[in-house]
Design a protein around this motif. Structure first.
Motif, PDB file in Angstrom:
ATOM      1  N   THR A 233       0.831  -1.205   0.000  1.00 25.15           N
ATOM      2  CA  THR A 233       0.000   0.000   0.000  1.00 25.15           C
ATOM      3  C   THR A 233       0.864   1.251   0.000  1.00 25.15           C
ATOM      4  O   THR A 233       2.015   1.238   0.447  1.00 25.15           O
ATOM      5  CB  THR A 233      -0.918   0.051   1.244  1.00 25.15           C
ATOM      6  OG1 THR A 233      -0.106   0.135   2.432  1.00 25.15           O
ATOM      7  CG2 THR A 233      -1.826  -1.162   1.330  1.00 25.15           C
ATOM      8  N   VAL A 234       0.255   2.330  -0.479  1.00 23.33           N
ATOM      9  CA  VAL A 234       0.743   3.679  -0.207  1.00 23.33           C
ATOM     10  C   VAL A 234       0.053   4.146   1.061  1.00 23.33           C
ATOM     11  O   VAL A 234      -1.176   4.022   1.189  1.00 23.33           O
ATOM     12  CB  VAL A 234       0.436   4.626  -1.382  1.00 23.33           C
ATOM     13  CG1 VAL A 234       0.754   6.068  -1.009  1.00 23.33           C
ATOM     14  CG2 VAL A 234       1.216   4.211  -2.621  1.00 23.33           C
ATOM     15  N   GLU A 235       0.828   4.660   2.004  1.00 27.47           N
ATOM     16  CA  GLU A 235       0.289   5.037   3.327  1.00 27.47           C
ATOM     17  C   GLU A 235       0.410   6.547   3.505  1.00 27.47           C
ATOM     18  O   GLU A 235       1.511   7.093   3.541  1.00 27.47           O
ATOM     19  CB  GLU A 235       1.056   4.309   4.433  1.00 27.47           C
ATOM     20  CG  GLU A 235       0.572   4.608   5.829  1.00 27.47           C
ATOM     21  CD  GLU A 235       1.425   3.934   6.885  1.00 27.47           C
ATOM     22  OE1 GLU A 235       1.136   4.144   8.080  1.00 27.47           O
ATOM     23  OE2 GLU A 235       2.385   3.202   6.532  1.00 27.47           O
ATOM     24  N   ILE A 236      -0.722   7.211   3.623  1.00 32.92           N
ATOM     25  CA  ILE A 236      -0.760   8.658   3.827  1.00 32.92           C
ATOM     26  C   ILE A 236      -0.952   8.903   5.319  1.00 32.92           C
ATOM     27  O   ILE A 236      -1.953   8.489   5.909  1.00 32.92           O
ATOM     28  CB  ILE A 236      -1.892   9.306   2.998  1.00 32.92           C
ATOM     29  CG1 ILE A 236      -1.612   9.160   1.506  1.00 32.92           C
ATOM     30  CG2 ILE A 236      -2.012  10.794   3.343  1.00 32.92           C
ATOM     31  CD1 ILE A 236      -1.994   7.818   0.919  1.00 32.92           C
ATOM     32  N   ARG A 237      -0.005   9.603   5.963  1.00 35.10           N
ATOM     33  CA  ARG A 237       0.034   9.699   7.417  1.00 35.10           C
ATOM     34  C   ARG A 237       0.234  11.136   7.905  1.00 35.10           C
ATOM     35  O   ARG A 237       0.701  11.370   9.011  1.00 35.10           O
ATOM     36  CB  ARG A 237       1.120   8.779   7.984  1.00 35.10           C
ATOM     37  CG  ARG A 237       2.382   8.733   7.169  1.00 35.10           C
ATOM     38  CD  ARG A 237       3.359   7.661   7.597  1.00 35.10           C
ATOM     39  NE  ARG A 237       3.799   7.853   8.956  1.00 35.10           N
ATOM     40  CZ  ARG A 237       3.589   6.965   9.925  1.00 35.10           C
ATOM     41  NH1 ARG A 237       2.952   5.842   9.673  1.00 35.10           N
ATOM     42  NH2 ARG A 237       4.029   7.193  11.143  1.00 35.10           N
ATOM     43  N   ILE A 238      -0.117  12.110   7.073  1.00 34.83           N
ATOM     44  CA  ILE A 238       0.052  13.523   7.408  1.00 34.83           C
ATOM     45  C   ILE A 238      -0.917  13.989   8.475  1.00 34.83           C
ATOM     46  O   ILE A 238      -0.654  14.931   9.208  1.00 34.83           O
ATOM     47  CB  ILE A 238      -0.117  14.389   6.131  1.00 34.83           C
ATOM     48  CG1 ILE A 238       0.095  15.891   6.402  1.00 34.83           C
ATOM     49  CG2 ILE A 238      -1.478  14.184   5.488  1.00 34.83           C
ATOM     50  CD1 ILE A 238       1.488  16.300   6.606  1.00 34.83           C
ATOM     51  N   SER A 239      -2.055  13.316   8.621  1.00 36.01           N
ATOM     52  CA  SER A 239      -3.185  13.877   9.364  1.00 36.01           C
ATOM     53  C   SER A 239      -3.143  13.597  10.861  1.00 36.01           C
ATOM     54  O   SER A 239      -2.723  12.522  11.301  1.00 36.01           O
ATOM     55  CB  SER A 239      -4.500  13.326   8.808  1.00 36.01           C
ATOM     56  OG  SER A 239      -4.644  13.651   7.449  1.00 36.01           O
ATOM     57  N   ASP A 240      -3.628  14.576  11.645  1.00 32.19           N
ATOM     58  CA  ASP A 240      -4.041  14.289  13.015  1.00 32.19           C
ATOM     59  C   ASP A 240      -5.161  13.259  12.962  1.00 32.19           C
ATOM     60  O   ASP A 240      -5.900  13.183  11.972  1.00 32.19           O
ATOM     61  CB  ASP A 240      -4.607  15.553  13.689  1.00 32.19           C
ATOM     62  CG  ASP A 240      -3.551  16.585  14.023  1.00 32.19           C
ATOM     63  OD1 ASP A 240      -2.379  16.402  13.635  1.00 32.19           O
ATOM     64  OD2 ASP A 240      -3.907  17.601  14.658  1.00 32.19           O
ATOM     65  N   VAL A 241      -5.327  12.479  14.041  1.00 32.14           N
ATOM     66  CA  VAL A 241      -6.523  11.647  14.090  1.00 32.14           C
ATOM     67  C   VAL A 241      -7.732  12.585  14.090  1.00 32.14           C
ATOM     68  O   VAL A 241      -7.816  13.509  14.896  1.00 32.14           O
ATOM     69  CB  VAL A 241      -6.533  10.713  15.318  1.00 32.14           C
ATOM     70  CG1 VAL A 241      -6.519  11.498  16.634  1.00 32.14           C
ATOM     71  CG2 VAL A 241      -7.733   9.774  15.267  1.00 32.14           C
ATOM     72  N   PRO A 242      -8.659  12.423  13.145  1.00 35.03           N
ATOM     73  CA  PRO A 242      -9.801  13.336  13.109  1.00 35.03           C
ATOM     74  C   PRO A 242     -10.699  13.203  14.338  1.00 35.03           C
ATOM     75  O   PRO A 242     -10.762  12.155  14.979  1.00 35.03           O
ATOM     76  CB  PRO A 242     -10.541  12.925  11.828  1.00 35.03           C
ATOM     77  CG  PRO A 242      -9.474  12.317  10.968  1.00 35.03           C
ATOM     78  CD  PRO A 242      -8.595  11.575  11.944  1.00 35.03           C
ATOM     79  N   ALA A 243     -11.415  14.281  14.637  1.00 30.95           N
ATOM     80  CA  ALA A 243     -12.232  14.325  15.847  1.00 30.95           C
ATOM     81  C   ALA A 243     -13.417  13.373  15.782  1.00 30.95           C
ATOM     82  O   ALA A 243     -13.847  12.854  16.811  1.00 30.95           O
ATOM     83  CB  ALA A 243     -12.728  15.753  16.083  1.00 30.95           C
TER      84      ALA A 243
END
Length: 391
Positions: A233-243
Protein backbone atom coordinates in the motif's frame (compact mmCIF):
# COMPACT_ATOMS: atom_id res chain seq x y z
CA UNK A 1 -16.03 11.36 -15.26
CA UNK A 2 -13.43 10.66 -17.97
CA UNK A 3 -13.28 7.33 -19.78
CA UNK A 4 -9.87 6.66 -18.26
CA UNK A 5 -11.12 7.20 -14.70
CA UNK A 6 -14.07 4.92 -15.42
CA UNK A 7 -11.76 2.27 -16.89
CA UNK A 8 -9.48 2.43 -13.88
CA UNK A 9 -12.35 1.68 -11.54
CA UNK A 10 -13.82 -1.00 -13.81
CA UNK A 11 -10.61 -3.01 -13.43
CA UNK A 12 -10.93 -2.92 -9.66
CA UNK A 13 -11.27 -0.18 -7.06
CA UNK A 14 -8.06 0.23 -5.03
CA UNK A 15 -8.33 -1.37 -1.61
CA UNK A 16 -8.54 0.90 1.40
CA UNK A 17 -7.79 0.67 5.11
CA UNK A 18 -7.45 3.09 8.04
CA UNK A 19 -5.44 3.13 11.25
CA UNK A 20 -6.39 5.55 14.04
CA UNK A 21 -4.36 6.39 17.13
CA UNK A 22 -6.14 7.52 20.30
CA UNK A 23 -5.21 9.12 23.61
CA UNK A 24 -6.10 7.60 26.96
CA UNK A 25 -6.64 10.04 29.82
CA UNK A 26 -7.85 10.08 33.40
CA UNK A 27 -11.54 11.13 33.33
CA UNK A 28 -11.12 13.17 36.54
CA UNK A 29 -7.90 15.07 35.85
CA UNK A 30 -7.53 14.93 32.06
CA UNK A 31 -3.94 13.76 32.54
CA UNK A 32 -2.61 10.97 30.29
CA UNK A 33 -3.43 7.52 31.65
CA UNK A 34 -0.75 4.85 31.20
CA UNK A 35 -3.19 1.95 30.82
CA UNK A 36 -2.78 0.82 27.23
CA UNK A 37 -2.15 -2.79 28.30
CA UNK A 38 -5.35 -2.91 30.38
CA UNK A 39 -7.38 -1.24 27.63
CA UNK A 40 -5.94 -3.64 25.07
CA UNK A 41 -6.96 -6.64 27.17
CA UNK A 42 -10.45 -5.22 27.69
CA UNK A 43 -10.71 -4.50 23.97
CA UNK A 44 -9.86 -8.11 23.16
CA UNK A 45 -12.82 -9.24 25.28
CA UNK A 46 -15.05 -6.80 23.38
CA UNK A 47 -13.82 -8.06 20.02
CA UNK A 48 -11.53 -5.19 19.00
CA UNK A 49 -7.80 -5.69 18.41
CA UNK A 50 -5.75 -2.79 19.77
CA UNK A 51 -2.09 -2.12 19.16
CA UNK A 52 0.14 -0.48 21.73
CA UNK A 53 2.09 2.59 20.66
CA UNK A 54 5.30 4.27 21.82
CA UNK A 55 3.55 5.82 24.81
CA UNK A 56 1.50 3.81 27.29
CA UNK A 57 -1.25 6.45 27.07
CA UNK A 58 -2.03 5.52 23.46
CA UNK A 59 -3.79 2.74 21.57
CA UNK A 60 -4.26 2.19 17.84
CA UNK A 61 -7.15 0.62 15.95
CA UNK A 62 -7.11 -0.62 12.38
CA UNK A 63 -9.77 -1.58 9.88
CA UNK A 64 -9.45 -4.45 7.47
CA UNK A 65 -8.28 -3.61 3.98
CA UNK A 66 -11.66 -3.21 2.25
CA UNK A 67 -12.67 -2.86 -1.37
CA UNK A 68 -14.91 0.19 -0.98
CA UNK A 69 -15.09 3.31 1.16
CA UNK A 70 -18.50 2.29 2.50
CA UNK A 71 -16.97 -0.84 4.02
CA UNK A 72 -15.03 1.38 6.41
CA UNK A 73 -17.69 3.34 8.24
CA UNK A 74 -19.14 0.43 10.19
CA UNK A 75 -15.66 -0.71 11.16
CA UNK A 76 -14.59 2.76 12.28
CA UNK A 77 -17.74 3.22 14.34
CA UNK A 78 -17.56 -0.21 15.91
CA UNK A 79 -13.86 0.05 16.75
CA UNK A 80 -14.21 3.55 18.25
CA UNK A 81 -17.25 2.57 20.30
CA UNK A 82 -15.68 -0.69 21.51
CA UNK A 83 -12.37 1.01 22.32
CA UNK A 84 -14.16 3.76 24.24
CA UNK A 85 -16.00 1.05 26.22
CA UNK A 86 -12.72 -0.78 26.88
CA UNK A 87 -11.14 2.45 28.09
CA UNK A 88 -14.08 3.22 30.38
CA UNK A 89 -13.94 -0.29 31.79
CA UNK A 90 -10.25 0.24 32.55
CA UNK A 91 -10.86 3.50 34.39
CA UNK A 92 -9.85 5.93 31.65
CA UNK A 93 -11.31 7.94 28.80
CA UNK A 94 -10.71 7.63 25.05
CA UNK A 95 -10.02 10.80 23.07
CA UNK A 96 -9.64 11.32 19.33
CA UNK A 97 -7.15 14.20 19.61
CA UNK A 98 -3.77 14.77 17.98
CA UNK A 99 -1.82 15.46 21.18
CA UNK A 100 -2.21 15.07 24.93
CA UNK A 101 -3.65 18.06 26.78
CA UNK A 102 -0.96 17.60 29.44
CA UNK A 103 2.46 15.95 29.42
CA UNK A 104 2.51 12.26 30.38
CA UNK A 105 4.04 11.23 33.72
CA UNK A 106 7.49 9.59 33.97
CA UNK A 107 7.69 5.99 32.81
CA UNK A 108 5.33 6.51 29.91
CA UNK A 109 7.32 4.57 27.29
CA UNK A 110 5.75 1.21 26.45
CA UNK A 111 8.03 -1.55 27.84
CA UNK A 112 8.84 -3.42 24.63
CA UNK A 113 12.40 -3.92 23.44
CA UNK A 114 11.84 -1.84 20.29
CA UNK A 115 10.25 1.11 22.07
CA UNK A 116 12.83 1.05 24.84
CA UNK A 117 15.58 1.05 22.21
CA UNK A 118 13.94 4.03 20.52
CA UNK A 119 13.80 5.87 23.85
CA UNK A 120 17.49 5.20 24.39
CA UNK A 121 18.46 6.36 20.90
CA UNK A 122 16.24 9.45 20.56
CA UNK A 123 15.95 10.64 24.17
CA UNK A 124 13.27 13.22 24.90
CA UNK A 125 11.82 12.89 21.39
CA UNK A 126 10.27 9.61 22.49
CA UNK A 127 8.32 11.23 25.32
CA UNK A 128 6.04 13.24 23.05
CA UNK A 129 2.49 12.01 22.51
CA UNK A 130 1.11 12.31 18.99
CA UNK A 131 -1.99 10.61 17.60
CA UNK A 132 -2.39 10.41 13.84
CA UNK A 133 -4.55 8.77 11.21
CA UNK A 134 -2.95 6.59 8.54
CA UNK A 135 -4.84 5.81 5.34
CA UNK A 136 -3.62 2.82 3.31
CA UNK A 137 -4.52 2.52 -0.38
CA UNK A 138 -3.59 -0.67 -2.18
CA UNK A 139 -0.96 -0.34 -4.92
CA UNK A 140 0.74 -3.60 -5.86
CA UNK A 141 3.44 -2.22 -8.17
CA UNK A 142 6.19 -0.43 -6.23
CA UNK A 143 7.36 1.64 -9.19
CA UNK A 144 3.86 2.99 -9.65
CA UNK A 145 3.45 3.42 -5.89
CA UNK A 146 6.53 5.67 -5.74
CA UNK A 147 5.18 7.78 -8.61
CA UNK A 148 1.84 8.04 -6.78
CA UNK A 149 3.74 9.41 -3.76
CA UNK A 150 5.18 12.11 -6.02
CA UNK A 151 1.68 13.04 -7.22
CA UNK A 152 0.32 13.16 -3.65
CA UNK A 153 3.08 15.41 -2.25
CA UNK A 154 1.50 18.77 -3.26
CA UNK A 155 -1.77 17.86 -1.51
CA UNK A 156 -0.28 17.00 1.88
CA UNK A 157 -0.70 20.51 3.43
CA UNK A 158 -4.39 20.61 2.48
CA UNK A 159 -5.06 17.21 4.06
CA UNK A 160 -3.34 18.41 7.24
CA UNK A 161 -5.34 21.64 7.40
CA UNK A 162 -8.60 19.76 6.93
CA UNK A 163 -7.95 17.35 9.83
CA UNK A 164 -6.03 19.59 12.28
CA UNK A 165 -7.12 18.49 15.75
CA UNK A 166 -4.46 19.40 18.32
CA UNK A 167 -4.38 23.07 19.31
CA UNK A 168 -3.99 22.55 23.07
CA UNK A 169 -0.91 21.25 24.91
CA UNK A 170 0.31 21.70 28.47
CA UNK A 171 -3.16 23.06 29.24
CA UNK A 172 -2.90 26.08 26.92
CA UNK A 173 -3.56 26.99 23.29
CA UNK A 174 -0.28 26.47 21.43
CA UNK A 175 -1.13 28.88 18.62
CA UNK A 176 -1.14 25.95 16.19
CA UNK A 177 -4.17 24.09 14.85
CA UNK A 178 -1.99 20.96 14.63
CA UNK A 179 0.57 20.97 17.40
CA UNK A 180 0.97 17.27 16.67
CA UNK A 181 2.54 18.08 13.30
CA UNK A 182 5.05 20.39 14.96
CA UNK A 183 5.95 17.83 17.63
CA UNK A 184 6.17 14.95 15.19
CA UNK A 185 8.33 17.04 12.86
CA UNK A 186 11.20 16.79 15.34
CA UNK A 187 11.85 13.17 14.34
CA UNK A 188 14.69 13.05 11.78
CA UNK A 189 12.70 10.92 9.31
CA UNK A 190 9.45 12.90 9.45
CA UNK A 191 7.87 15.48 7.16
CA UNK A 192 7.13 15.43 3.43
CA UNK A 193 9.26 12.94 1.49
CA UNK A 194 11.64 13.96 -1.27
CA UNK A 195 10.67 13.66 -4.92
CA UNK A 196 11.65 10.14 -6.01
CA UNK A 197 12.94 9.20 -9.45
CA UNK A 198 12.19 5.50 -9.00
CA UNK A 199 11.54 2.73 -6.49
CA UNK A 200 15.30 2.17 -6.36
CA UNK A 201 15.80 5.82 -5.41
CA UNK A 202 13.22 5.40 -2.59
CA UNK A 203 14.98 2.27 -1.33
CA UNK A 204 18.40 3.94 -1.51
CA UNK A 205 17.21 6.87 0.64
CA UNK A 206 15.73 4.50 3.22
CA UNK A 207 18.91 2.42 3.13
CA UNK A 208 21.03 5.49 3.83
CA UNK A 209 18.86 6.41 6.82
CA UNK A 210 19.30 2.88 8.18
CA UNK A 211 23.06 2.82 7.62
CA UNK A 212 23.59 6.18 9.33
CA UNK A 213 21.35 5.42 12.32
CA UNK A 214 18.78 8.08 11.46
CA UNK A 215 16.20 5.29 11.77
CA UNK A 216 16.46 1.97 13.61
CA UNK A 217 14.19 0.01 11.28
CA UNK A 218 12.05 0.61 8.16
CA UNK A 219 8.95 1.21 10.27
CA UNK A 220 10.59 4.42 11.46
CA UNK A 221 10.28 5.98 8.01
CA UNK A 222 7.90 8.65 9.27
CA UNK A 223 7.37 10.58 6.04
CA UNK A 224 3.91 12.10 5.59
CA UNK A 225 3.34 9.66 2.74
CA UNK A 226 5.37 6.48 2.32
CA UNK A 227 5.34 2.90 1.12
CA UNK A 228 4.06 0.65 3.87
CA UNK A 229 6.82 -1.60 5.23
CA UNK A 230 4.44 -4.56 5.67
CA UNK A 231 1.58 -4.10 3.17
CA UNK A 232 1.41 -3.48 -0.61
CA UNK A 233 0.00 0.00 0.00
CA UNK A 234 0.74 3.68 -0.21
CA UNK A 235 0.29 5.04 3.33
CA UNK A 236 -0.76 8.66 3.83
CA UNK A 237 0.03 9.70 7.42
CA UNK A 238 0.05 13.52 7.41
CA UNK A 239 -3.19 13.88 9.36
CA UNK A 240 -4.04 14.29 13.01
CA UNK A 241 -6.52 11.65 14.09
CA UNK A 242 -9.80 13.34 13.11
CA UNK A 243 -12.23 14.33 15.85
CA UNK A 244 -15.17 12.33 14.46
CA UNK A 245 -15.81 9.27 12.32
CA UNK A 246 -17.36 11.44 9.64
CA UNK A 247 -14.16 13.48 9.35
CA UNK A 248 -12.09 10.29 9.11
CA UNK A 249 -14.43 9.06 6.38
CA UNK A 250 -13.99 12.33 4.50
CA UNK A 251 -10.20 12.12 4.79
CA UNK A 252 -10.10 8.47 3.68
CA UNK A 253 -12.39 9.12 0.72
CA UNK A 254 -10.33 12.10 -0.46
CA UNK A 255 -7.11 10.10 -0.16
CA UNK A 256 -8.68 7.18 -2.03
CA UNK A 257 -9.72 9.55 -4.82
CA UNK A 258 -6.28 11.21 -4.90
CA UNK A 259 -4.66 7.82 -5.54
CA UNK A 260 -7.16 7.10 -8.33
CA UNK A 261 -6.41 10.48 -9.93
CA UNK A 262 -2.65 9.97 -9.54
CA UNK A 263 -2.89 6.56 -11.21
CA UNK A 264 -4.87 8.12 -14.05
CA UNK A 265 -2.18 10.78 -14.50
CA UNK A 266 0.62 8.21 -14.50
CA UNK A 267 -1.11 6.06 -17.12
CA UNK A 268 -1.62 9.21 -19.21
CA UNK A 269 2.11 9.93 -19.02
CA UNK A 270 1.80 13.01 -16.81
CA UNK A 271 4.74 13.72 -14.53
CA UNK A 272 4.08 14.83 -10.97
CA UNK A 273 4.93 18.47 -10.19
CA UNK A 274 8.41 18.55 -8.70
CA UNK A 275 7.61 20.70 -5.68
CA UNK A 276 10.69 21.87 -3.77
CA UNK A 277 10.88 20.05 -0.45
CA UNK A 278 11.60 23.21 1.55
CA UNK A 279 8.56 24.90 0.00
CA UNK A 280 6.45 21.86 0.83
CA UNK A 281 7.69 21.91 4.43
CA UNK A 282 6.77 25.59 4.66
CA UNK A 283 3.29 24.85 3.33
CA UNK A 284 2.84 22.06 5.89
CA UNK A 285 3.99 24.42 8.66
CA UNK A 286 1.40 26.97 7.52
CA UNK A 287 -1.30 24.29 7.48
CA UNK A 288 -0.30 23.20 10.98
CA UNK A 289 -0.49 26.77 12.26
CA UNK A 290 -3.68 27.96 10.57
CA UNK A 291 -5.63 24.77 9.95
CA UNK A 292 -8.97 25.64 8.36
CA UNK A 293 -9.19 28.98 10.13
CA UNK A 294 -6.73 31.03 8.11
CA UNK A 295 -4.46 30.93 5.09
CA UNK A 296 -2.82 28.16 3.09
CA UNK A 297 0.35 28.28 0.99
CA UNK A 298 -0.45 27.14 -2.54
CA UNK A 299 2.72 25.29 -3.59
CA UNK A 300 2.00 25.73 -7.30
CA UNK A 301 1.47 29.48 -7.39
CA UNK A 302 3.60 30.08 -4.25
CA UNK A 303 0.91 32.41 -2.98
CA UNK A 304 -1.29 32.50 0.08
CA UNK A 305 -4.92 31.51 -0.43
CA UNK A 306 -7.65 30.86 2.11
CA UNK A 307 -7.78 27.38 3.61
CA UNK A 308 -11.29 27.11 2.20
CA UNK A 309 -9.99 27.75 -1.31
CA UNK A 310 -7.30 25.09 -0.87
CA UNK A 311 -9.80 22.46 0.25
CA UNK A 312 -12.28 23.34 -2.50
CA UNK A 313 -9.47 23.03 -5.04
CA UNK A 314 -8.67 19.56 -3.71
CA UNK A 315 -12.31 18.45 -3.98
CA UNK A 316 -12.48 19.85 -7.51
CA UNK A 317 -9.30 17.99 -8.49
CA UNK A 318 -10.63 14.60 -7.33
CA UNK A 319 -14.25 15.15 -8.42
CA UNK A 320 -13.98 12.72 -11.37
CA UNK A 321 -12.78 9.93 -9.08
CA UNK A 322 -15.33 10.78 -6.39
CA UNK A 323 -18.06 10.63 -9.03
CA UNK A 324 -16.85 7.24 -10.23
CA UNK A 325 -16.73 6.00 -6.62
CA UNK A 326 -20.24 7.32 -5.96
CA UNK A 327 -19.02 9.60 -3.17
CA UNK A 328 -18.99 13.12 -4.61
CA UNK A 329 -22.23 14.26 -2.94
CA UNK A 330 -21.25 12.74 0.41
CA UNK A 331 -17.81 14.36 0.43
CA UNK A 332 -19.13 17.75 -0.73
CA UNK A 333 -21.79 17.71 1.99
CA UNK A 334 -19.28 16.64 4.65
CA UNK A 335 -16.82 19.38 3.66
CA UNK A 336 -19.65 21.92 3.87
CA UNK A 337 -20.47 20.70 7.40
CA UNK A 338 -16.83 20.90 8.46
CA UNK A 339 -16.62 24.51 7.24
CA UNK A 340 -19.94 25.35 8.92
CA UNK A 341 -19.17 23.71 12.26
CA UNK A 342 -15.37 23.60 12.37
CA UNK A 343 -12.87 20.78 12.40
CA UNK A 344 -11.37 19.40 15.60
CA UNK A 345 -9.03 22.33 16.25
CA UNK A 346 -11.73 24.95 15.71
CA UNK A 347 -14.22 23.13 17.93
CA UNK A 348 -11.64 22.74 20.73
CA UNK A 349 -10.74 26.41 20.66
CA UNK A 350 -14.37 27.49 20.54
CA UNK A 351 -15.16 25.36 23.59
CA UNK A 352 -12.14 26.66 25.50
CA UNK A 353 -13.14 30.26 24.74
CA UNK A 354 -16.73 29.60 25.76
CA UNK A 355 -16.08 27.58 28.92
CA UNK A 356 -12.58 28.64 29.89
CA UNK A 357 -11.63 25.21 31.19
CA UNK A 358 -9.60 22.48 29.51
CA UNK A 359 -11.69 19.88 31.35
CA UNK A 360 -14.75 20.97 29.37
CA UNK A 361 -12.80 20.66 26.12
CA UNK A 362 -11.77 17.13 27.11
CA UNK A 363 -15.36 16.12 27.87
CA UNK A 364 -16.51 17.44 24.50
CA UNK A 365 -13.70 15.61 22.68
CA UNK A 366 -14.61 12.37 24.45
CA UNK A 367 -18.23 12.66 23.29
CA UNK A 368 -17.24 13.49 19.72
CA UNK A 369 -14.83 10.54 19.54
CA UNK A 370 -17.70 8.09 19.02
CA UNK A 371 -20.37 10.57 17.98
CA UNK A 372 -23.11 8.85 15.99
CA UNK A 373 -21.62 5.40 16.56
CA UNK A 374 -24.02 3.91 19.10
CA UNK A 375 -25.73 2.04 16.28
CA UNK A 376 -23.26 2.42 13.42
CA UNK A 377 -25.07 0.16 10.96
CA UNK A 378 -28.11 2.43 11.02
CA UNK A 379 -26.17 5.42 9.64
CA UNK A 380 -24.50 5.76 6.23
CA UNK A 381 -21.76 8.18 5.30
CA UNK A 382 -24.10 10.23 3.15
CA UNK A 383 -27.18 10.19 5.42
CA UNK A 384 -26.97 13.63 7.03
CA UNK A 385 -30.10 15.51 5.98
CA UNK A 386 -30.89 19.03 7.01
CA UNK A 387 -28.75 21.77 8.45
CA UNK A 388 -25.60 20.83 10.38
CA UNK A 389 -25.86 20.47 14.15
CA UNK A 390 -22.67 21.99 15.50
CA UNK A 391 -21.12 21.23 18.90
Amino acid sequence: MTDLTSNLLSTGTPTLGVEEEFLLCDPRTGRPSLRSSEVGAAGHVLGVSLQRELSRCQVETSTSIGAHIRDLRDQLCESRAATAAAAAGSGCQLLAVGTAFYDPPPGSITPTSRYQRMAGQYGALASGVTCGCHVHVGVEDRERAVQIINHLRPWLPTLLALTANSPISAGVDTGYASWRHILFGRWPSSGPPPYFESARHYEDVVGTMLETGVILDPHMVYWDVRLSDHLPTVEIRISDVPATVEETMTLATLVHALVVMATKAIISGESAPSVDQDLLRAACWRAARDGLDGKALDVRSVRLVTASQAVRRLVHHVAPALTALGELDAVAASVDRIFACGNGAIVQRRELARRGRVSDVIDLCARRTFEGCTHPRDVSFSSHPGDPVCP
